[in-house]
Scaffold this motif. Sequence first.
Motif, PDB file in Angstrom:
ATOM      1  N   TYR A 181      -4.251  26.511 -46.308  1.00 53.72           N
ATOM      2  CA  TYR A 181      -4.366  27.925 -46.025  1.00 53.72           C
ATOM      3  C   TYR A 181      -3.278  28.385 -45.064  1.00 53.72           C
ATOM      4  N   VAL A 182      -2.964  29.662 -45.185  1.00 57.47           N
ATOM      5  CA  VAL A 182      -2.024  30.322 -44.283  1.00 57.47           C
ATOM      6  C   VAL A 182      -2.715  31.579 -43.755  1.00 57.47           C
ATOM      7  N   LEU A 183      -2.251  32.052 -42.612  1.00 52.35           N
ATOM      8  CA  LEU A 183      -2.884  33.197 -41.962  1.00 52.35           C
ATOM      9  C   LEU A 183      -1.990  34.429 -42.024  1.00 52.35           C
ATOM     10  N   MET A 184      -2.624  35.582 -42.227  1.00 55.12           N
ATOM     11  CA  MET A 184      -1.897  36.850 -42.197  1.00 55.12           C
ATOM     12  C   MET A 184      -1.458  37.155 -40.766  1.00 55.12           C
ATOM     13  N   GLU A 185      -0.228  37.622 -40.646  1.00 60.77           N
ATOM     14  CA  GLU A 185       0.271  38.096 -39.360  1.00 60.77           C
ATOM     15  C   GLU A 185       0.971  39.427 -39.618  1.00 60.77           C
ATOM     16  N   THR A 186       0.405  40.514 -39.122  1.00 57.73           N
ATOM     17  CA  THR A 186       0.889  41.856 -39.463  1.00 57.73           C
ATOM     18  C   THR A 186       1.570  42.574 -38.303  1.00 57.73           C
ATOM     19  N   ASP A 187       1.801  41.867 -37.203  1.00 57.27           N
ATOM     20  CA  ASP A 187       2.502  42.489 -36.073  1.00 57.27           C
ATOM     21  C   ASP A 187       3.926  42.840 -36.487  1.00 57.27           C
TER      22      ASP A 187
END
Length: 656
Positions: free
Chosen positions: A91-97
């Motif tokens: 899995y990978v994580l969303m990073e929206t900064d």
Amino acid sequence: MTDIETKAISLALYRYMCHYIVRSENYVKNLRLMNAARDKLKSDTYRTVITSGSFGEGLEMRGSDLDIMYVIKNMEVYEDIKAANNSNVNYVLMETDDVKPGFTQLLVQEQVYSQFLCQEFEEYNGKHYFPSALYKQWLMRKTDSTVIHGPCLSDKKGKFDLAFCLHCKTWISQASQWITRSNNSWPSYNVKQSIIKHGVLFVPIGVKGSPKEDIEWRISFSVGEKFLINTFTHTQLICYALLKILLKDVIATYTECEDLLCSYFLKTIIFWISEELPQSIWKPENLIPCFMRCFSRLIYSVDYSVCLHYFIPENNMFENKIEGRAREILLEKLYTLHSYRWRCILFSNQLSNFHESMWKDHIQPHTLHTIEVVKTLHSVLLWFTNDVFISTKCNTYTSTKIIHQIVFSDNSSLKYVYTNYMSVLGSQYAQSAPLNSTKTCNKHQYKQYKSCICTLLQNIYHDAVSGWLMLASFFYKSKQYSKALHIISYSISKCSPEKLQFFMDMSDIHYQTLKLKLFQNISIVQLWKIMLIGSMKFVHNSWLIPNELQMEVENRGYRISSIVYGYFLKFVCHFQLNNARQCQDCLHSLQNVISENYFIENIKLYHSKKYTILGIVFQLLGDNESARQAFMQSVEIEPDYSCNTSVKRLTLMNSL
């Protein structure tokens, strides 16, 4: 124009679109059924297959290409690390900064990073990200695709776009307001729940010009959008099609406007308007007012450079795109077209003869059915998608899925579709399981023999002829020539003038046949079983192809017109039985079929192969000069040695 006139023209335009462009609700429904069934069967433990784009939505329009999404299953995206509790996937994580709304970066966790080579990921500010740009380059090396087209990989000829996606199974916070935004009846609560339950996808493309473009991914709502379009009334769908025609055939023909707008903007506009209007408005008699409302909204969006994403309104899709001098030129063209009101669509040559037909009597149901059959037979995308599906290797897992769908599906139309695809895959499975011997008492061999016959009998449901000829091939390879001849004679007798073929020109006898009540209430796949003459398709190194044609399958699969193959197989059966007179009769019949192009597909390769087959027949009869001439005719049509064995056969003849 009065309300009565508007309604009358709306109804006429609706009928025209149903008859000649979008087709009927039933046609669209059948197209969606076939796409859904094929996607389900092509999906496996590694990926989910989704036919997307207009064709996936049930629209096949001029210039449409095939859009396929492959959702990778061994990696998932999560917005919150607490939700990432599936130990069976990476899995990978969303990073929206500092990322534009509608996009994200995918942060790689340590446990994932350690399982892959470092070059799979990209480091930025001390963190490791799954890069969209490198991912596409890696995929291009792994597939037959040769061009990167936005988030997709495409072939050189532009036949298809493949998008390899990642999946987040939960709804994301960027789109959370969509859940409660609309108080209208569209979309319904159940549709919303289905969309939310699916989650979202991520396609490998970043914000153009962004300093982190190569590591950004676009959030895709393709599946949710298919859910929404499937709820459209037929009037909504036709309105959407009219907007696409206006864009492709009229607006995009202006050089300055060619790349400014895309179909996705039009889809977004019709989503917003569908949310604002009650569904009762979208009726055939209101087609023109609905279309003009959408067109006016498009002009408004361009005028103010604002087109808000339907699921994430914070994403203005016109930002940094529709601006400056280009926007002014586009706006001028749009206002000019708008001044013609609904008649602006007549600038498209697809609709230029609408005036001539608008006051004609209503087309009879049987005629509408015939038009749909003709459209299906000339559907390049349907032929291509089924063709790709045929090349799918059948295994026990696939067969089990099909049987499960046939047994447990409540939809009778869907059952027929799955039966059709099971028949198609049957020959592929039978061709890959050779029998070592059929003249032995070995119990295993006998069981295998019976199993192969059962599989081939399942292969007779997707057209009228090719399945039977494949069974005849089995008996020929088993040296049961008399049985083979009985089946061949039956198969050839079915190649009668009223039968159908892909891309054929329809004659009066076809139209008269399709008017019969027998064909009025059956589905397209049922009609194919009775009326369609498909081609023979042999897999690479097929054991069912006659020994005389083994060269054709040494390096690739092999396709040949059923009627040509039928007479060839009949010839070699009589040749093995030393029936000289019958061999001559078969030769003459084959020559007649070739000279008249009788049920021979109008494709260059099929025309070259008919002469290759004729040459082989002459060789077997000892007439080498006639064989040489036939092979030379084949090479003249298709000189490429990689797909025409006549080149090799001529070389072998010259070396003797």
